[in-house]
Design a protein around this motif. Structure first.
Motif, PDB file in Angstrom:
ATOM      1  N   ALA A  93      15.724  15.918   5.423  1.00 52.05           N
ATOM      2  CA  ALA A  93      14.625  15.337   4.651  1.00 52.05           C
ATOM      3  C   ALA A  93      14.885  13.848   4.483  1.00 52.05           C
ATOM      4  O   ALA A  93      16.034  13.416   4.354  1.00 52.05           O
ATOM      5  CB  ALA A  93      14.486  16.000   3.287  1.00 52.05           C
ATOM      6  N   ASP A  94      13.795  13.071   4.488  1.00 53.47           N
ATOM      7  CA  ASP A  94      13.895  11.644   4.204  1.00 53.47           C
ATOM      8  C   ASP A  94      13.676  11.359   2.728  1.00 53.47           C
ATOM      9  O   ASP A  94      14.275  10.433   2.174  1.00 53.47           O
ATOM     10  CB  ASP A  94      12.841  10.873   5.028  1.00 53.47           C
ATOM     11  N   VAL A  95      12.808  12.152   2.105  1.00 49.03           N
ATOM     12  CA  VAL A  95      12.398  11.880   0.730  1.00 49.03           C
ATOM     13  C   VAL A  95      12.331  13.195  -0.035  1.00 49.03           C
ATOM     14  O   VAL A  95      11.830  14.205   0.479  1.00 49.03           O
ATOM     15  CB  VAL A  95      11.010  11.201   0.702  1.00 49.03           C
ATOM     16  N   GLY A  96      12.843  13.190  -1.265  1.00 54.69           N
ATOM     17  CA  GLY A  96      12.632  14.304  -2.178  1.00 54.69           C
ATOM     18  C   GLY A  96      11.576  13.936  -3.190  1.00 54.69           C
ATOM     19  O   GLY A  96      11.588  12.818  -3.719  1.00 54.69           O
ATOM     20  N   ILE A  97      10.641  14.838  -3.456  1.00 56.10           N
ATOM     21  CA  ILE A  97       9.558  14.587  -4.409  1.00 56.10           C
ATOM     22  C   ILE A  97       9.419  15.785  -5.337  1.00 56.10           C
ATOM     23  O   ILE A  97       9.474  16.935  -4.888  1.00 56.10           O
ATOM     24  CB  ILE A  97       8.224  14.320  -3.686  1.00 56.10           C
ATOM     25  N   VAL A  98       9.252  15.514  -6.615  1.00 54.12           N
ATOM     26  CA  VAL A  98       8.967  16.557  -7.604  1.00 54.12           C
ATOM     27  C   VAL A  98       7.535  16.374  -8.063  1.00 54.12           C
ATOM     28  O   VAL A  98       7.166  15.320  -8.586  1.00 54.12           O
ATOM     29  CB  VAL A  98       9.931  16.482  -8.800  1.00 54.12           C
ATOM     30  N   MET A  99       6.733  17.393  -7.854  1.00 55.87           N
ATOM     31  CA  MET A  99       5.306  17.317  -8.177  1.00 55.87           C
ATOM     32  C   MET A  99       5.088  17.524  -9.673  1.00 55.87           C
ATOM     33  O   MET A  99       5.949  18.071 -10.379  1.00 55.87           O
ATOM     34  CB  MET A  99       4.556  18.372  -7.382  1.00 55.87           C
ATOM     35  N   ALA A 141      10.491  16.654   1.107  1.00 58.54           N
ATOM     36  CA  ALA A 141      10.980  17.937   0.592  1.00 58.54           C
ATOM     37  C   ALA A 141      10.486  18.141  -0.831  1.00 58.54           C
ATOM     38  O   ALA A 141      10.680  17.270  -1.693  1.00 58.54           O
ATOM     39  CB  ALA A 141      12.500  17.989   0.627  1.00 58.54           C
ATOM     40  N   THR A 142       9.859  19.295  -1.071  1.00 61.21           N
ATOM     41  CA  THR A 142       9.440  19.692  -2.412  1.00 61.21           C
ATOM     42  C   THR A 142       9.276  21.209  -2.407  1.00 61.21           C
ATOM     43  O   THR A 142       9.677  21.876  -1.460  1.00 61.21           O
ATOM     44  CB  THR A 142       8.153  18.953  -2.833  1.00 61.21           C
TER      45      THR A 142
END
Length: 595
Positions: free
Chosen positions: A416-422, A538-539
């Protein structure tokens, strides 16, 4: 003429003997009874659980039901009443044995449910969507006791008898779930039970199994199609019904983890049935003699015409062990075919009016007794509070830590390049101070109950899977812009995302909605966001599913090359916090409003 034949002739002429068919012919004319006992959508509710069902028919009073000890007792009574050879009384499940469960089984990753199902003599189960809430290694663990299927190895508990978990005494089946990489089914599509024909031989009864093709629409059991593919249920059932017939199997039953409902809502009635299985009944081959369904948690006992106009049962026995469905098939002793006009079907309520099974009472008490210890197991340590809110509306320490955790975990499995929490993902803070009155807690200590159940959106216990997918820079900017949404009345809402530490951006709160973030104001790993480059995000899996995602956040729906990881959201956070222990609350310096 011999004396014996002379005496017989004399008796006949005197009207003293009634001539009947030879004994062998009489035996052949008697059908062979087969009792099908089924449950569905147990979801681990085998402990001390009480709820209600409406009456069996219109006008009947509601009944108090529930509890695995009573379910076991009712099953024994139904078997005893039928008085059939053991092979002719078949208990099975239409799926969703796992997930959505009470704490005494949830906290032990559902191994107690398998112990219970082994005890009651479950013969087999269809794979439901929730059997796929974790990866296939986990499902193999539940069947074979492999102690694999979780990234932290937290499996294989000692059961209530003192034995290490060894898996199910039964198998799981599905005719329509395909491995996206190999094109092969993940399980056997059907199997054959041999029943006693009463003459020293056996007759075959085939069972075909199918999993709801809507599984990818579920937040917890979502799978990208290149990992698991769900083919249409009716086509799969028909294909294998023909295969069974080619093998000489004439009695065929379909167990389908898909459902229907009926307007009466009385558990042994069928009034104006509607839903996928009602439509599917019209498509499923007349070679199938009965259809047992699940998934909808509905109550219905229908007899519907198959495509040839012949009646067959289409039934659903609620959920959580509230009902047991009993179908009695009568097989032609010579051909093995089901005599449809003699088929009966009844839904039985799991009332608490029978003596409960003492072994199940002991079993469920064992797991409840272990629960307090399990809840208090230390998982990791932190150096300060991780909270969902702060004076900085754009960021929070728990949001930042979780975004970092998502990126870290995805890099262990797929990248993954980026982790995001919605938005609406984080449900509870993680406090540095010990819980009041809990001697197992200490400053900075994070306990199992505190972290694994309740921090991250879970809808049932396992937690939605961490999933990654590719977006262009332009699509990633759209995802970030989705934080601001304008209502019909002109008002604007702000639902902040959390981003991993390698991402930073500035936004203009005075700009129109949809134009608040410029490409040049977003940096990933120190480089400006490239609108045409590809970034792996990634989420949680639920955020890739239109039916489950937060409204207005649509950019992930068409993410390419999606990959479901071996981590759930709680697994990812726990693993990351362990790797960084004791983690200090992350700085709130990733998102800034322009002055």
């Amino acid at each position: 003429m011999s004396n014996a034949r002379s005496r017989l002739a004399t008796a006949i002429s005197a009207g003293l003997v009634l001539i009947s068919a030879p004994p062998a012919a009489a035996d052949a004319a008697e059908p062979v009874p087969v009792q099908l006992l089924s449950i569905t959508d147990l979801h681990g509710y085998f402990g001390d659980y009480t709820t209600t069902v409406p009456g069996a028919h219109a006008g009947d009073a509601p009944q108090t039901v529930g509890g695995g000890a009573y379910l076991a007792a009712h099953l024994d009574r139904l078997r005893d009443r039928a008085a059939l050879p053991a092979a002719n009384s078949i208990l099975f499940s239409a799926g969703d044995d796992f997930s959505g469960w009470p704490a005494e089984t949830a906290y032990f990753w559902n191994e107690p449910t398998i112990e219970y199902l082994n005890h009651i003599g479950l013969r087999f189960s269809t794979i439901g969507n929730h059997e796929l809430d974790r990866n296939l290694d986990y499902l193999r663990h539940m069947v074979d006791g492999t102690c694999e299927g979780r990234p932290d190895g937290d499996l294989c508990f000692t059961d209530s008898t003192g034995e290490e978990f060894a898996g199910a005494d039964f198998d799981y089946y599905s005719a329509n779930v395909v491995d996206g990489a190999t094109g092969e089914l993940i399980a056997e599509p059907y199997h054959v039970e041999q029943v006693d024909d009463g003459r020293g031989g056996t007759l075959p009864v085939g069972f075909i199994h199918a999993t709801t093709s809507g599984t990818p629409d579920e937040g917890l059991s979502y799978w990208p199609s290149d990992q698991l593919r769900f083919e249409p249920e009716a086509a799969a059932i028909n294909r294998y019904a023909a295969e069974l017939q080619d093998q000489g199997v004439q009695a065929i039953v379909a167990t389908v983890h898909e459902g229907f409902s009926q307007a009466g809502d009385f558990y042994d009635d069928c009034t104006n049935p509607t839903g996928p299985m009602v439509a599917m009944n019209e498509q499923i081959s007349p070679a199938v003699d009965a259809i047992i369904t699940g998934h909808w948690h509905a109550l219905g006992n229908c007899t519907l015409p198959d495509p040839a106009g012949n009646p067959r049962p289409v039934v659903e026995a609620a959920n959580h062990g509230r009902l047991i469905n009993e179908i009695t098939l009568q097989l032609d002793r010579r051909t093995g075919e089901v005599l449809r006009d003699r088929t009966t079907s009844t839904n039985h309520a799991n009332t608490r009016t029978v003596p409960p099974d003492p072994e199940v009472l002991r079993m469920s008490q064992h797991w409840r007794d272990r629960l307090a210890q399990r809840k208090n197991e230390p998982v990791t340590d932190i150096a300060g509070d991780l909270t969902r809110t702060s004076a900085d509306a754009e960021e929070s320490s728990l949001g930042n830590a979780t975004a970092d955790a998502f990126r870290w975990a995805a890099q262990q499995d797929g990248g993954a390049d980026v982790g995001i929490v919605m938005p609406k993902t984080l449900l509870r803070d993680i406090a540095y101070a010990p819980g009041a009155g809990n001697p197992a807690d200490a400053p900075g200590r994070v306990l199992f109950d505190e972290l694994m159940f309740g921090v991250i959106h879970e809808r049932g216990g396992f937690g939605a899977a961490l999933t990654s997918g590719e977006l262009t820079g332009r699509e990633l900017a759209q995802l970030l812009e989705s934080q601001w949404q304008q209502a019909a009345d002109g008002s604007t809402t702000f639902q902040p995302l959390a981003v991993s530490s390698n991402v930073e951006y500035r936004y203009d709160p005075a700009a129109p909605v949809g134009e608040r973030i410029a490409f040049g104001q977003v940096r990933i790993d120190g480089e400006p966001l490239n609108p045409n480059a590809t970034y792996r995000i990634a989420t949680l899996s639920k955020d890739f599913v239109p039916q489950r995602a937060v409204p207005g956040f649509t950019a992930l729906f068409n993410a390419r090359d999606q990959h479901r990881t071996a981590y759930s959201g709680p697994d990812a956070l726990a693993g990351y916090l362990r790797s960084q222990a004791p983690l200090a609350p992350p700085a709130l310096d990733r998102v800034q409003a322009k002055p």
